[in-house]
Design a protein around this motif. Sequence first.
Motif, mmCIF file in Angstrom:
data_model
loop_
_atom_site.group_PDB
_atom_site.id
_atom_site.type_symbol
_atom_site.label_atom_id
_atom_site.label_comp_id
_atom_site.label_asym_id
_atom_site.label_seq_id
_atom_site.Cartn_x
_atom_site.Cartn_y
_atom_site.Cartn_z
ATOM 1 N N PHE A 172 63.263 51.772 -8.103
ATOM 2 C CA PHE A 172 61.859 52.031 -7.767
ATOM 3 C C PHE A 172 61.311 50.962 -6.820
ATOM 4 O O PHE A 172 60.629 51.269 -5.830
ATOM 5 N N VAL A 173 61.645 49.700 -7.109
ATOM 6 C CA VAL A 173 61.162 48.598 -6.255
ATOM 7 C C VAL A 173 61.747 48.696 -4.852
ATOM 8 O O VAL A 173 61.051 48.526 -3.854
ATOM 9 N N ILE A 188 57.222 50.862 2.458
ATOM 10 C CA ILE A 188 56.202 49.983 3.050
ATOM 11 C C ILE A 188 56.685 49.432 4.390
ATOM 12 O O ILE A 188 55.932 49.384 5.382
ATOM 13 N N LEU A 189 57.951 49.011 4.444
ATOM 14 C CA LEU A 189 58.495 48.483 5.706
ATOM 15 C C LEU A 189 58.503 49.554 6.789
ATOM 16 O O LEU A 189 58.203 49.273 7.959
ATOM 17 N N LEU A 190 58.852 50.779 6.436
ATOM 18 C CA LEU A 190 58.845 51.858 7.423
ATOM 19 C C LEU A 190 57.434 52.123 7.947
ATOM 20 O O LEU A 190 57.229 52.339 9.160
ATOM 21 N N ILE A 191 56.458 52.080 7.057
ATOM 22 C CA ILE A 191 55.062 52.316 7.482
ATOM 23 C C ILE A 191 54.595 51.227 8.428
ATOM 24 O O ILE A 191 54.031 51.507 9.498
ATOM 25 N N PHE A 192 54.841 49.966 8.074
ATOM 26 C CA PHE A 192 54.421 48.859 8.929
ATOM 27 C C PHE A 192 55.179 48.857 10.255
ATOM 28 O O PHE A 192 54.612 48.568 11.312
#
Length: 289
Positions: free
Chosen positions: A43-44, A51-55
Amino acid sequence: MATNTKEKKKFTKKLLNKYRLVILNEDTFEERISFKLNRLNVFVMVTLTGILLIFGTTFLIAFTPLREYIPGYSSTSLDLKATRLIAKVDSLESEIHVNQQYFNSIKKVLMGDVKTVDFDKDSVRLTQKLDPEKVDLSPSEADMQLREEVSREDKYNVFDTDKNTVDFSLFPPVKGAITAAYDVNEKHYAVDIAVTKDTPVKAAASGTVIFSEWTAETGHVLILDHGNGLLTVYKHNASLIKEQGEKVKEGEVIAIAGSTGELSTGPHLHFELWKDGFPTDPSNFIDFE
């Protein structure tokens, strides 16, 4: 309470239960790679990866040229061209406005509303570039003295200055006797040349037709702009051959002489010569006989 505690412990145990992810060779079933995982770790890892893909995507769109390939985002080069085109259109609109004011001033002279073209293109262009709020429009003491001195002088003294100087030769529009000479005192800012009816009227110099219309007082009127502030005016024509906007060459036929308009008393050409908005005597530069 005891039931809730048991459920929490059971949920925590599920998250922390260890699993092994094994990658085997399909033919030999040889273990090649293995990972120890639990649900919490998975899950982590998935959350951090998201999150990394979004940023990363946000950074590429906001700070790199790659955003130009995304539908909805404009190209930087296109924005620059659009800005330049807007500035050029604004400049052209200002130039058209100045030229329209200039032509309106000439039209007023032809219609008899004013006697001189009191208009300076360069001054108008300079005024458009200035910020009116930063310009001190109050007259200085020297300016007031100059105004008083000019007001006491004869208003026709301006014709003795260099403004009525023509620096190249002109072609005679017609040949004939001058029946009415240039006379400032009589406000006759032209020469009248007697001709036979239907005599061809020729351009005094190369230029552009800026006026080709009928007026009640002067009949068929044609005006040529020869550049450098020089204009020639041809009035009382029987008909006009050239139209507004056409280019003409020196000596080219532009009209047919006649006797049209309320002010005409017989077949002749009423010829005017203007330099920088001021009339001048055409006989000083052209031999009509």
